[in-house]
Scaffold this motif. Structure first.
Motif, PDB file in Angstrom:
ATOM      1  N   GLN A  98       0.842  -1.189   0.000  1.00 36.50           N
ATOM      2  CA  GLN A  98       0.000   0.000   0.000  1.00 36.50           C
ATOM      3  C   GLN A  98       0.886   1.251   0.000  1.00 36.50           C
ATOM      4  O   GLN A  98       1.392   1.671   1.020  1.00 36.50           O
ATOM      5  CB  GLN A  98      -0.915   0.011   1.243  1.00 36.50           C
ATOM      6  N   ASP A  99       1.086   1.827  -1.166  1.00 36.91           N
ATOM      7  CA  ASP A  99       1.911   3.025  -1.273  1.00 36.91           C
ATOM      8  C   ASP A  99       1.089   4.252  -0.917  1.00 36.91           C
ATOM      9  O   ASP A  99       0.047   4.499  -1.527  1.00 36.91           O
ATOM     10  CB  ASP A  99       2.446   3.201  -2.697  1.00 36.91           C
ATOM     11  N   PRO A 100       1.517   5.020   0.083  1.00 42.45           N
ATOM     12  CA  PRO A 100       0.805   6.253   0.397  1.00 42.45           C
ATOM     13  C   PRO A 100       0.934   7.238  -0.747  1.00 42.45           C
ATOM     14  O   PRO A 100       1.894   7.167  -1.526  1.00 42.45           O
ATOM     15  CB  PRO A 100       1.526   6.769   1.651  1.00 42.45           C
ATOM     16  N   PRO A 101      -0.019   8.167  -0.889  1.00 48.32           N
ATOM     17  CA  PRO A 101       0.045   9.142  -1.974  1.00 48.32           C
ATOM     18  C   PRO A 101       1.373   9.873  -2.040  1.00 48.32           C
ATOM     19  O   PRO A 101       1.853  10.214  -3.100  1.00 48.32           O
ATOM     20  CB  PRO A 101      -1.111  10.102  -1.653  1.00 48.32           C
ATOM     21  N   SER A 102       1.986  10.086  -0.869  1.00 46.17           N
ATOM     22  CA  SER A 102       3.244  10.824  -0.844  1.00 46.17           C
ATOM     23  C   SER A 102       4.373  10.050  -1.510  1.00 46.17           C
ATOM     24  O   SER A 102       5.407  10.602  -1.846  1.00 46.17           O
ATOM     25  CB  SER A 102       3.632  11.143   0.605  1.00 46.17           C
ATOM     26  N   ALA A 103       4.158   8.705  -1.688  1.00 46.54           N
ATOM     27  CA  ALA A 103       5.220   7.897  -2.290  1.00 46.54           C
ATOM     28  C   ALA A 103       5.251   8.028  -3.813  1.00 46.54           C
ATOM     29  O   ALA A 103       6.195   7.601  -4.439  1.00 46.54           O
ATOM     30  CB  ALA A 103       5.025   6.432  -1.901  1.00 46.54           C
ATOM     31  N   LEU A 104       4.204   8.606  -4.389  1.00 47.94           N
ATOM     32  CA  LEU A 104       4.200   8.785  -5.831  1.00 47.94           C
ATOM     33  C   LEU A 104       5.245   9.832  -6.213  1.00 47.94           C
ATOM     34  O   LEU A 104       5.446  10.816  -5.508  1.00 47.94           O
ATOM     35  CB  LEU A 104       2.812   9.227  -6.305  1.00 47.94           C
ATOM     36  N   PRO A 105       5.936   9.623  -7.329  1.00 53.54           N
ATOM     37  CA  PRO A 105       6.965  10.587  -7.720  1.00 53.54           C
ATOM     38  C   PRO A 105       6.370  11.947  -8.044  1.00 53.54           C
ATOM     39  O   PRO A 105       5.246  12.052  -8.540  1.00 53.54           O
ATOM     40  CB  PRO A 105       7.595   9.943  -8.958  1.00 53.54           C
ATOM     41  N   THR A 106       7.118  12.985  -7.743  1.00 51.88           N
ATOM     42  CA  THR A 106       6.704  14.355  -8.040  1.00 51.88           C
ATOM     43  C   THR A 106       7.655  14.947  -9.065  1.00 51.88           C
ATOM     44  O   THR A 106       8.738  14.405  -9.309  1.00 51.88           O
ATOM     45  CB  THR A 106       6.735  15.222  -6.773  1.00 51.88           C
ATOM     46  N   GLU A 107       7.253  16.059  -9.655  1.00 48.37           N
ATOM     47  CA  GLU A 107       8.118  16.719 -10.621  1.00 48.37           C
ATOM     48  C   GLU A 107       9.433  17.141  -9.965  1.00 48.37           C
ATOM     49  O   GLU A 107      10.512  16.983 -10.553  1.00 48.37           O
ATOM     50  CB  GLU A 107       7.405  17.942 -11.200  1.00 48.37           C
ATOM     51  N   GLN A 108       9.333  17.646  -8.743  1.00 50.80           N
ATOM     52  CA  GLN A 108      10.550  18.059  -8.031  1.00 50.80           C
ATOM     53  C   GLN A 108      11.465  16.856  -7.773  1.00 50.80           C
ATOM     54  O   GLN A 108      12.688  16.927  -7.948  1.00 50.80           O
ATOM     55  CB  GLN A 108      10.174  18.724  -6.699  1.00 50.80           C
ATOM     56  N   GLY A 109      10.854  15.731  -7.366  1.00 49.38           N
ATOM     57  CA  GLY A 109      11.639  14.529  -7.111  1.00 49.38           C
ATOM     58  C   GLY A 109      12.264  13.988  -8.378  1.00 49.38           C
ATOM     59  O   GLY A 109      13.403  13.513  -8.379  1.00 49.38           O
ATOM     60  N   LEU A 110      11.514  14.058  -9.484  1.00 46.78           N
ATOM     61  CA  LEU A 110      12.035  13.593 -10.771  1.00 46.78           C
ATOM     62  C   LEU A 110      13.194  14.458 -11.223  1.00 46.78           C
ATOM     63  O   LEU A 110      14.228  13.944 -11.691  1.00 46.78           O
ATOM     64  CB  LEU A 110      10.915  13.612 -11.812  1.00 46.78           C
ATOM     65  N   ARG A 111      13.053  15.759 -11.050  1.00 45.64           N
ATOM     66  CA  ARG A 111      14.131  16.674 -11.430  1.00 45.64           C
ATOM     67  C   ARG A 111      15.389  16.395 -10.597  1.00 45.64           C
ATOM     68  O   ARG A 111      16.512  16.367 -11.115  1.00 45.64           O
ATOM     69  CB  ARG A 111      13.660  18.122 -11.225  1.00 45.64           C
ATOM     70  N   ARG A 112      15.179  16.165  -9.297  1.00 45.00           N
ATOM     71  CA  ARG A 112      16.314  15.870  -8.428  1.00 45.00           C
ATOM     72  C   ARG A 112      16.962  14.535  -8.825  1.00 45.00           C
ATOM     73  O   ARG A 112      18.193  14.401  -8.834  1.00 45.00           O
ATOM     74  CB  ARG A 112      15.833  15.799  -6.973  1.00 45.00           C
ATOM     75  N   GLY A 113      16.110  13.532  -9.175  1.00 38.36           N
ATOM     76  CA  GLY A 113      16.636  12.233  -9.579  1.00 38.36           C
ATOM     77  C   GLY A 113      17.498  12.321 -10.823  1.00 38.36           C
ATOM     78  O   GLY A 113      18.515  11.634 -10.938  1.00 38.36           O
ATOM     79  N   ILE A 114      17.098  13.186 -11.766  1.00 38.63           N
ATOM     80  CA  ILE A 114      17.889  13.383 -12.986  1.00 38.63           C
ATOM     81  C   ILE A 114      19.226  14.042 -12.642  1.00 38.63           C
ATOM     82  O   ILE A 114      20.282  13.625 -13.124  1.00 38.63           O
ATOM     83  CB  ILE A 114      17.103  14.235 -14.005  1.00 38.63           C
ATOM     84  N   GLU A 115      19.155  15.060 -11.782  1.00 39.53           N
ATOM     85  CA  GLU A 115      20.378  15.773 -11.384  1.00 39.53           C
ATOM     86  C   GLU A 115      21.339  14.859 -10.621  1.00 39.53           C
ATOM     87  O   GLU A 115      22.559  14.951 -10.786  1.00 39.53           O
ATOM     88  CB  GLU A 115      20.016  16.989 -10.524  1.00 39.53           C
ATOM     89  N   GLN A 116      20.778  13.968  -9.779  1.00 40.13           N
ATOM     90  CA  GLN A 116      21.608  13.075  -8.965  1.00 40.13           C
ATOM     91  C   GLN A 116      21.978  11.783  -9.691  1.00 40.13           C
ATOM     92  O   GLN A 116      22.600  10.901  -9.114  1.00 40.13           O
ATOM     93  CB  GLN A 116      20.856  12.732  -7.669  1.00 40.13           C
ATOM     94  N   ARG A 117      21.565  11.682 -10.948  1.00 38.68           N
ATOM     95  CA  ARG A 117      21.862  10.510 -11.784  1.00 38.68           C
ATOM     96  C   ARG A 117      21.434   9.199 -11.107  1.00 38.68           C
ATOM     97  O   ARG A 117      22.214   8.259 -10.952  1.00 38.68           O
ATOM     98  CB  ARG A 117      23.343  10.466 -12.147  1.00 38.68           C
ATOM     99  N   GLU A 118      20.155   9.180 -10.692  1.00 39.97           N
ATOM    100  CA  GLU A 118      19.601   7.984 -10.057  1.00 39.97           C
ATOM    101  C   GLU A 118      19.048   6.991 -11.083  1.00 39.97           C
ATOM    102  O   GLU A 118      18.541   5.942 -10.703  1.00 39.97           O
ATOM    103  CB  GLU A 118      18.487   8.382  -9.083  1.00 39.97           C
ATOM    104  N   PHE A 119      19.157   7.317 -12.347  1.00 41.49           N
ATOM    105  CA  PHE A 119      18.612   6.460 -13.390  1.00 41.49           C
ATOM    106  C   PHE A 119      19.700   5.549 -13.963  1.00 41.49           C
ATOM    107  O   PHE A 119      20.874   5.890 -13.962  1.00 41.49           O
ATOM    108  CB  PHE A 119      17.993   7.305 -14.507  1.00 41.49           C
ATOM    109  N   PHE A 120      19.262   4.393 -14.429  1.00 41.78           N
ATOM    110  CA  PHE A 120      20.195   3.476 -15.094  1.00 41.78           C
ATOM    111  C   PHE A 120      19.422   2.663 -16.131  1.00 41.78           C
ATOM    112  O   PHE A 120      18.183   2.685 -16.165  1.00 41.78           O
ATOM    113  CB  PHE A 120      20.869   2.555 -14.068  1.00 41.78           C
ATOM    114  N   LEU A 121      20.151   1.964 -16.972  1.00 41.33           N
ATOM    115  CA  LEU A 121      19.532   1.129 -18.006  1.00 41.33           C
ATOM    116  C   LEU A 121      19.723  -0.346 -17.689  1.00 41.33           C
ATOM    117  O   LEU A 121      20.796  -0.769 -17.261  1.00 41.33           O
ATOM    118  CB  LEU A 121      20.133   1.419 -19.384  1.00 41.33           C
ATOM    119  N   ALA A 122      18.634  -1.094 -17.863  1.00 38.68           N
ATOM    120  CA  ALA A 122      18.719  -2.550 -17.869  1.00 38.68           C
ATOM    121  C   ALA A 122      18.474  -2.988 -19.311  1.00 38.68           C
ATOM    122  O   ALA A 122      17.880  -2.242 -20.098  1.00 38.68           O
ATOM    123  CB  ALA A 122      17.683  -3.154 -16.932  1.00 38.68           C
ATOM    124  N   TYR A 123      18.929  -4.172 -19.657  1.00 46.51           N
ATOM    125  CA  TYR A 123      18.835  -4.620 -21.046  1.00 46.51           C
ATOM    126  C   TYR A 123      18.142  -5.984 -21.110  1.00 46.51           C
ATOM    127  O   TYR A 123      18.594  -6.935 -20.472  1.00 46.51           O
ATOM    128  CB  TYR A 123      20.224  -4.705 -21.675  1.00 46.51           C
TER     129      TYR A 123
END
Length: 389
Positions: free
Chosen positions: A135-160
């Motif tokens: 049960q994910d609380p509403p606050s657990a959904l990603p936000t634009e601010q969180g997404l922007r921070r994730g891009i800046e902090q390079r939290e993304f990666f590729l799986a193949y």
């Protein structure tokens, strides 16, 4: 099999055929769950309660048919899971299942009458009690601010995810899949952050990241006879400079353009074909491959499909997973294969999860397959260790 009281499921059976409703109720009780059977609309209204975990529903009912009951459950925000059954047209079962799913109701499965206790038990076995569901609380959904921070902090990666040639059984390519490893919330599903990225205008930096990472990886694999499939958002395809940008990227890394496959979803492209024709045509002129992804889920006309210069068609996994057991899904998969081959396109089937589906697709002449049967999305190191060594 003994089922503890805490694991018992409350099941409501709605069927105007008394013999059938009694059979299902007895089967449910024998399995170890609680059953209540009703035979008409009045009984249903009296018996209905939010305490029911599963509702087994016959679609063809007098007074109040199955579709009206689905509407009632939706309007009353029922959290019960559905099992749909009928002794008539299976296509109606499929349509009713789609309708319930669109209304955010869980459909555990459909049963064609007559069915066995084992078949009923298998469908009931798919039920997961609410207390065991994350049960994910509403606050657990990603936000634009969180997404922007994730891009800046390079939290993304590729799986193949590897793709395999049906004729040789060897790896033919990989599909690059974007993943977000959030600093505190863990892995976030792309279905949650990709729409957010498109709405917030952050899809372009994400796409650039995917292209850079995928191209860098492909440069390491340039000596292997494999392709790299890259999903691109339609918002990126309106950039008139895109063909030149991709061309510059591969030339800088000494990658043959034929090894790069740009994937775009059927629905997104077909909504406004004319907007993308310029860029897509020029990509093909530069020898990049173009794949129409999730084919069968949209509404492309034959005229539109012929106009767009795709040379690969990917049959959506929702059809492949049920191709052996569902006549309609099987027909869509067969039609897609025939259409693609008639248009001189090769076909990728995604979502292959069992050997019988793999064998069926191979016999039909499908060229490429991917799915959990062969491999889940994995790291580049695992690709090399398992398939390229």
């Amino acid at each position: 099999m003994h089922i503890s009281k805490t694991d018992q499921i409350n099941i409501l059976i709605i069927d105007d055929e008394t013999d059938m409703s009694e059979f299902v109720a007895d089967a449910v009780t024998a399995i170890g769950h609680n059953a209540v059977a009703v035979s008409d609309a009045d009984d249903f209204v009296r018996a209905y309660s939010t305490a029911f975990d599963i509702i087994i529903l016959d679609l063809f009912m007098p007074k109040l048919d199955g579709i009206e009951i689905i509407r009632f459950l939706h309007e009353n925000r029922s959290r019960a899971s559905l099992i749909l059954m009928s002794g008539k047209d299976k296509s109606i079962l499929h349509s009713a299942s789609e309708l319930a799913s669109e209304r955010k109701m869980e459909v555990l499965g459909v049963l064609e009458k007559p069915f066995t206790i084992d078949q009923l038990e298998a469908v009931i076995g798919k039920f997961i009690p609410q207390k065991h569901r994350p049960q994910d609380p509403p606050s657990a959904l990603p936000t634009e601010q969180g997404l922007r921070r994730g891009i800046e902090q390079r939290e993304f990666f590729l799986a193949y995810q590897p793709q395999f040639d049906f004729k040789t059984g060897k790896i033919a390519g990989v599909e690059a899949l974007l993943r977000w490893q959030h600093a505190t919330r863990g892995l976030i599903h792309p279905g949650l952050f990709i729409p957010l990225a498109e709405q917030s205008g952050l899809i372009n930096p994400l796409t650039e990241y995917v292209l850079e990472e995928a191209m860098a990886q492909m440069a390491k694999w340039r000596d292997y006879d494999i392709t790299m499939s890259i999903n691109v958002s339609p918002t990126t395809v309106v950039d008139l400079d895109m063909p030149e940008k991709l061309d510059d990227m591969i030339k800088a890394r000494d990658i043959a353009p034929e090894k790069i496959i740009i994937e775009l979803t059927e629905t997104a492209i077909m909504e406004n074909v004319s907007s993308y024709m310029d860029i897509l045509t020029r990509l093909r002129m530069k020898n990049f491959n173009l794949s129409i992804d999730d084919f069968g889920t949209g509404y492309s006309s034959m005229q539109q499909l012929v106009r767009v210069p795709f040379n690969e068609l990917k049959i959506d996994q929702s059809f492949i997973r049920q191709a052996i057991t569902d006549r309609e899904c099987q027909a869509v998969a067969q039609m897609s294969l025939s259409l693609a081959h008639g248009l001189n396109m090769h076909v990728v089937a995604e979502g292959i999860e069992d050997q019988s589906t793999y064998d069926w697709l191979k016999e039909l002449g499908c060229e490429i397959g991917q799915g959990f049967l062969m491999s889940r999305p994995i790291s580049p190191e695992e690709i090399e260790e398992r398939f390229l060594s």
